[in-house]
Design an enzyme around this catalytic site. Structure first.
Site, PDB file in Angstrom:
ATOM      1  N   ASP A   1      22.116  25.664 -35.622  1.00 55.19           N
ATOM      2  CA  ASP A   1      20.956  24.795 -35.363  1.00 55.19           C
ATOM      3  C   ASP A   1      21.200  23.854 -34.176  1.00 55.19           C
ATOM      4  OD1 ASP A   1      19.240  25.621 -37.382  1.00 55.19           O
ATOM      5  OD2 ASP A   1      19.944  24.128 -38.828  1.00 55.19           O
TER       6      ASP A   1
ATOM      7  N   LYS B   1      21.339  23.408 -46.763  1.00 52.30           N
ATOM      8  CA  LYS B   1      22.274  23.346 -45.634  1.00 52.30           C
ATOM      9  C   LYS B   1      23.486  22.441 -45.854  1.00 52.30           C
ATOM     10  CE  LYS B   1      18.836  24.528 -42.163  1.00 52.30           C
ATOM     11  NZ  LYS B   1      18.055  24.073 -41.009  1.00 52.30           N
TER      12      LYS B   1
HETATM   13  P1  ATR Z   1      17.061  20.330 -44.250  1.00 50.00           P
HETATM   14  O1  ATR Z   1      18.197  21.200 -44.583  1.00 50.00           O
HETATM   15  O2  ATR Z   1      15.865  21.126 -43.789  1.00 50.00           O
HETATM   16  O3  ATR Z   1      17.369  19.242 -43.316  1.00 50.00           O
HETATM   17  P2  ATR Z   1      17.312  18.534 -46.462  1.00 50.00           P
HETATM   18  O4  ATR Z   1      18.785  18.512 -46.223  1.00 50.00           O
HETATM   19  O5  ATR Z   1      16.802  18.688 -47.845  1.00 50.00           O
HETATM   20  O6  ATR Z   1      16.609  19.692 -45.648  1.00 50.00           O
HETATM   21  O7  ATR Z   1      16.717  17.199 -45.814  1.00 50.00           O
HETATM   22  C1  ATR Z   1      15.390  16.869 -45.862  1.00 50.00           C
HETATM   23  C2  ATR Z   1      15.136  15.594 -45.061  1.00 50.00           C
HETATM   24  O8  ATR Z   1      13.735  15.357 -45.020  1.00 50.00           O
HETATM   25  C3  ATR Z   1      15.745  14.341 -45.663  1.00 50.00           C
HETATM   26  O9  ATR Z   1      16.082  13.473 -44.618  1.00 50.00           O
HETATM   27  C4  ATR Z   1      14.589  13.777 -46.493  1.00 50.00           C
HETATM   28  O10 ATR Z   1      14.627  12.380 -46.681  1.00 50.00           O
HETATM   29  P3  ATR Z   1      15.504  11.722 -47.886  1.00 50.00           P
HETATM   30  O11 ATR Z   1      16.910  11.671 -47.370  1.00 50.00           O
HETATM   31  O12 ATR Z   1      14.927  10.386 -48.093  1.00 50.00           O
HETATM   32  O13 ATR Z   1      15.349  12.641 -49.055  1.00 50.00           O
HETATM   33  C5  ATR Z   1      13.432  14.096 -45.588  1.00 50.00           C
HETATM   34  N1  ATR Z   1      12.149  14.204 -46.312  1.00 50.00           N
HETATM   35  C6  ATR Z   1      11.798  15.146 -47.208  1.00 50.00           C
HETATM   36  N2  ATR Z   1      10.522  14.944 -47.638  1.00 50.00           N
HETATM   37  C7  ATR Z   1      10.064  13.844 -46.982  1.00 50.00           C
HETATM   38  C8  ATR Z   1       8.821  13.123 -46.974  1.00 50.00           C
HETATM   39  N3  ATR Z   1       7.792  13.517 -47.739  1.00 50.00           N
HETATM   40  N4  ATR Z   1       8.714  12.053 -46.161  1.00 50.00           N
HETATM   41  C9  ATR Z   1       9.755  11.668 -45.385  1.00 50.00           C
HETATM   42  N5  ATR Z   1      10.946  12.300 -45.354  1.00 50.00           N
HETATM   43  C10 ATR Z   1      11.105  13.370 -46.127  1.00 50.00           C
END
Ligand code: ATR
Length: 308
Positions: free
Chosen positions: A128, A92
């Site tokens: 969204d 995204k």
């Molecule tokens: P989306 O488009 O669905 O929002 P994204 O842009 O890849 O996907 O964002 C994923 C979010 O989930 C991020 O805030 C990520 O945290 P980081 O910025 O630290 O990467 C968070 N996230 C992903 N896996 C996680 C986990 N296991 N625990 C906590 N936060 C997680």
């Protein structure tokens, strides 16, 4: 020609060889969702129901597209005369720089989940944000402006949700992220919405916090709605992003994840005596708004809801 359903899941390799791969598919696939992971997506269900309802002769399919395949995947979609796409994790934010134009609100949010092809150009939109607002009203019969909200995550989905909270003037907004720096950046971008005269006692109206038990514990008493905007819960074995013992009965819990029905976060919320809902309502409304963006006509929301 006889109707032939699209495959359940296409890959980047299929796009490279599209005409051959879809030779027998009828009507042709001209819409889809790109994601990684994406196999769980219910977007095809709701979009194909809407297409059939309006007798639009095309299909919507699921595409497993890795981050390094996104740019070429979008190029193929343009060359193959697609009508539009949805984008989900993890595309995204990056996709913003991979399209030819971006709608003003989506630019402000810093993420797109919808792409429309117009005159050979890829245009990015975000559905969204408004979908989240509609989902919260539908699930809990409340408006964002009356709520103190905590958003978990600072990625694409979180940006849309947090920006919508800001635009609707929610009472308080806390952003928690594993990488604190990203939460800080998002807070800075939203500062303009929180300069008003509302006073809330000792807690800040807009704040980024670390992804830690102590930080969650400290915030919960001054929060009404907690939203999971991370992919935690997509896998059946994932834990709840916040354990049940830190949640409380006064809370509303909203999980943007909808895989497997009752997600870990929803289960934790219910266990704590809170009201809780998964992301099906947001999926439905973002899909309806995407449909509207592609076809310029009202989406059959009830038909789409039934398809779920
Ligand atoms: P989306 O488009 O669905 O929002 P994204 O842009 O890849 O996907 O964002 C994923 C979010 O989930 C991020 O805030 C990520 O945290 P980081 O910025 O630290 O990467 C968070 N996230 C992903 N896996 C996680 C986990 N296991 N625990 C906590 N936060 C997680």
């Amino acid at each position: 020609m006889k109707k032939r359903q699209a495959s359940a899941l296409y890959t980047f390799g299929d796009l490279q060889n599209w005409r051959e791969v879809t030779r027998k598919v009828q009507p042709s696939v001209r819409l889809g969702v790109f994601g990684d992971p994406v196999a769980h997506s219910l977007s095809p269900k709701i979009q194909n129901a809407a297409l059939q309802h309006h007798k639009i002769d095309m299909q919507y399919a699921t595409f497993q597209i890795a981050p390094d395949e996104l740019a070429d995947g979008l190029r193929f979609a343009r060359e193959l005369d697609f009508v539009g796409l949805n984008l989900t994790v993890p595309h995204k934010i990056v996709a913003l720089d991979r399209v030819d134009g971006v709608d003003l609100t989506a630019r402000k949010i810093g993420a797109i989940n919808t792409v429309a092809l117009r005159e050979g150009k890829l245009l990015g939109f975000n559905t969204d944000a408004v979908a989240f607002s509609r989902a919260i009203r539908e699930e809990f019969a409340v408006d964002l402006r009356d709520l103190r909200v905590m958003v978990l995550g600072a990625g694409g989905a979180a940006r849309a949700i947090a920006t919508q909270c800001g635009m609707e003037g929610c009472e308080r907004l806390v952003i928690a992220n594993r990488t604190l720096e990203k939460a800080n950046q998002l807070v800075e971008q939203l500062r303009e919405y929180f300069v008003g005269p509302r006073v809330l006692g000792p807690v800040a109206r807009l704040q980024a916090i670390t992804w830690e038990e102590s930080a969650f514990r400290f915030q919960i008493a001054n929060i009404d709605l907690v939203v999971n905007a991370t992919p935690v819960g997509l896998n059946r074995t994932d834990p709840s992003p916040i354990p049940a013992r830190l949640l409380a009965p006064h809370l509303m819990i909203y999980d943007t994840v909808y895989a497997h029905g009752r997600t870990p976060f929803v289960t934790a919320g219910l266990e704590a005596g809170a009201r809780a809902a998964n992301g099906l309502s947001m999926l439905l409304h973002q899909g309806a708004l995407s449909f509207q963006t592609w076809f310029g006509r009202e989406a059959p929301v009830d038909v789409m809801r039934q398809a779920l």
